[in-house]
Design an enzyme around this catalytic site. Structure first.
Site, mmCIF file in Angstrom:
data_model
loop_
_atom_site.group_PDB
_atom_site.id
_atom_site.type_symbol
_atom_site.label_atom_id
_atom_site.label_comp_id
_atom_site.label_asym_id
_atom_site.label_seq_id
_atom_site.Cartn_x
_atom_site.Cartn_y
_atom_site.Cartn_z
ATOM 1 N N HIS A 1 -3.272 4.353 7.282
ATOM 2 C CA HIS A 1 -2.238 3.804 6.400
ATOM 3 C C HIS A 1 -0.846 3.979 6.996
ATOM 4 C CE1 HIS A 1 -5.097 3.418 3.019
ATOM 5 N NE2 HIS A 1 -5.655 4.479 3.578
ATOM 6 N N ASP B 1 0.833 -1.215 0.000
ATOM 7 C CA ASP B 1 0.000 0.000 0.000
ATOM 8 C C ASP B 1 0.869 1.266 0.000
ATOM 9 O OD1 ASP B 1 -1.880 1.976 0.663
ATOM 10 O OD2 ASP B 1 -2.055 1.348 2.757
#
Length: 547
Positions: A362, A187
């Protein structure tokens, strides 16, 4: 490996893995449209590659329940009805979504458990628990005949999350120990952020302080999928003696699912009906309200302009927006904040000065490096992000010195693996499909979007002509109706009528009886005149009435 979406844009995450005649798909996301896509509700990946190989597609495996990972499912399942694997919470979201599109009865939803391996053809898949802003998220370690492909999904490393289900560092370390990973797909969202992403509990002190300081009503807004944040708000409301009303469909749905699955523990009597808000003094109320991104019809946007049945924001109330500004939404968010300030409410948003009111879901640079060091991949492929994020991520991975090769892959590129190599080999059709989801899933063609842009810039002109069906005679001077054209000169309108009249007079009886020919002639002549006299290019649609 063939990315169908999510590499070179945020959203629309969708990745196909193929071994001979078996394909599995990781995630099926959507993207919200840019402003120029007029009247388009959502954008989903072009799945022609999957439909062309429909007999080979074995399943869709989901990493978690955010829209950019599951939002394209109704579109994909209406084309390809294959089993869908996800964790319990992810599937609860998927059920609601498929139910809305009347696809639930035919869907085959299969629950997977973190730490429990399952097999799909030549692929043996191990879901590994990761932490994110949503609950019940997993990375996927996919054991293939040539090695392990590890797809992280969206993640950050939180070792003490509120639900007591921490990031499974050990499982990743073991992958690294047992010969490492062939390819790591990671990611890229926060690749620009230095350091570590704080854990979910980092927001507690500042939120606790705000709950204590607020004198009147406290309006609390966060992403409806941020179950940890919803849970914390409920806990603090209870601690500070406030009743909670939940307003907004998405927040209501999410909290109901989370309660059913045991992710939200709600003390008896804490939650009240929105209709009961007026029965309590302001200092005893916490109103959880959806609309952190200033969506025009959201509960918070309506309350900000005093247009909500239950949520009434008065002077001295506090509105706490516990979320980040998603790029592109700045205008609408600040418009809502302006309305709230006009009502003399105290607005707290993006408040990093006195403590955190929001943390990202994140991983930042140090977490990304930690993962690379743990799993020791042979090849590294950044996913989920614009081109610049993927490029930055390649540089970051190179600085760890671990992957033998970093590969910048874009949507549609085919990457072929052996045990020792990874090579790009050709491209498949990819792109985006624009969907207008008003009631059913309708694809909006490019030509329609072009017409809408055309209309929005230059307007429309309707020449209305009455023709006698028997004689082919024009009964009266043509009418000209203009909308959004912006030229109000009577001279231009009069001349336009004359132009249409002249076109009709110069046409023979046969032409006048063929309305298709007549419309085209009128359109062409009028278009030339309008362009010459006004330098504009409106949409011209002749209307012929039979008399």
């Amino acid at each position: 490996m063939i990315p169908l979406g999510g590499l070179g844009e945020f959203g629309m995450n969708c990745m196909a893995l193929r071994w001979q005649d078996d394909i599995i798909v990781i995630d099926a996301g959507l993207m919200f449209p840019e402003e120029e896509l007029l009247g388009v509700d959502i954008v989903v990946p072009d799945i022609s590659y999957l439909t062309e190989n429909r007999s080979k597609v074995k399943a869709i495996v989901l990493t978690h329940g955010h829209e950019d990972h599951i939002g394209g499912l109704p579109w994909i399942l209406s084309e390809l009805n294959v089993p869908v694997y996800g964790t319990e919470f992810t599937l609860a979201y998927v059920e609601g979504k498929l139910d809305e599109h009347r696809l639930l009865d035919d869907a085959d939803l299969i629950e997977m458990l973190p730490g429990k391996r399952f097999t799909l053809g030549p692929f043996s898949i191990m879901p590994i628990r990761v932490t994110h802003s949503l609950v019940d998220c997993v990375a996927l370690a996919i054991h293939t005949p040539v090695g392990v492909i590890l797809h992280t999904g969206d993640f950050k490393v939180d070792l003490a999350p509120p639900d007591g289900k921490p990031f499974d560092l050990q499982a990743f370390a073991e992958l690294g120990k047992n010969g490492g990973v062939l390819a790591l797909l990671q990611d890229s969202t926060n690749v620009d952020r230095k350091g570590w992403t704080p854990g979910e509990k980092a927001v507690r002190p500042r939120l606790d302080e705000l709950f204590a300081q607020t004198k009147k009503k406290l309006f609390f807004s966060c992403f409806s999928s941020s179950i940890h944040r919803v849970s914390l708000a409920l806990e603090l409301a209870h601690k500070h003696g406030r009743k909670v009303a939940i307003i907004g469909r998405s927040l209501d749905n999410s909290s109901e699912i989370a309660q059913d699955l045991g992710y939200l523990k709600v003390p008896q009597g804490l939650i009240i009906n929105p209709g009961q808000i007026r029965d309590f003094p302001p200092e005893k109320l916490c109103i959880m309200i959806s609309g952190t991104q200033g969506e025009p019809m959201s509960a918070l946007s309506r309350a900000a302009v005093n247009n909500h049945k239950f949520a009434k924001i008065d002077a001295g109330d506090t509105v706490l927006m516990s979320s980040r500004v998603i790029p592109g939404n700045e205008k609408s968010i600040y418009r809502v904040i302006d309305h709230l300030e006009r009502r003399d409410a105290k607005v707290i948003h993006d408040d990093g000065t006195n403590g955190l009111i929001h943390v990202s879901g994140h991983g930042s640079q140090e977490e990304l490096k930690l993962m690379i060091n743990l799993v020791k991949p042979k090849f590294f492929i950044p996913v989920h992000g614009d081109y610049r994020h993927l490029k930055r991520h390649i540089e970051l991975a190179a600085s760890t010195g671990i992957p033998e090769k970093n590969i910048l892959l874009e949507d549609g590129e085919i990457l072929e693996f052996t045990k020792d190599t990874a090579t790009k080999n050709g491209k498949v059709t990819t792109g985006r499909v624009c969907i207008d989801s008003g009631g059913s899933i309708e694809v909006v063609e490019d030509v329609v979007i072009r017409d809408r842009q055309h209309l929005s810039e230059d307007g429309i002109i309707l020449p209305i002509i009455a023709i006698n069906k028997r004689s082919g005679k024009v009964e009266s001077l043509p009418e000209i109706v203009m909308r959004g054209f912006g030229v109000d000169d009577p001279q231009v309108i009069a001349e336009a009528r004359q132009i249409v009249q002249r076109t009709l007079e110069s046409s023979n009886i046969e032409e006048k009886q063929d309305y298709g020919v007549m419309k085209e002639k009128v359109r062409n002549d009028l278009k030339r005149f309008i362009q010459k006299s006004t330098s504009r290019r409106p949409l011209i649609m002749p209307v012929i009435m039979e008399i």
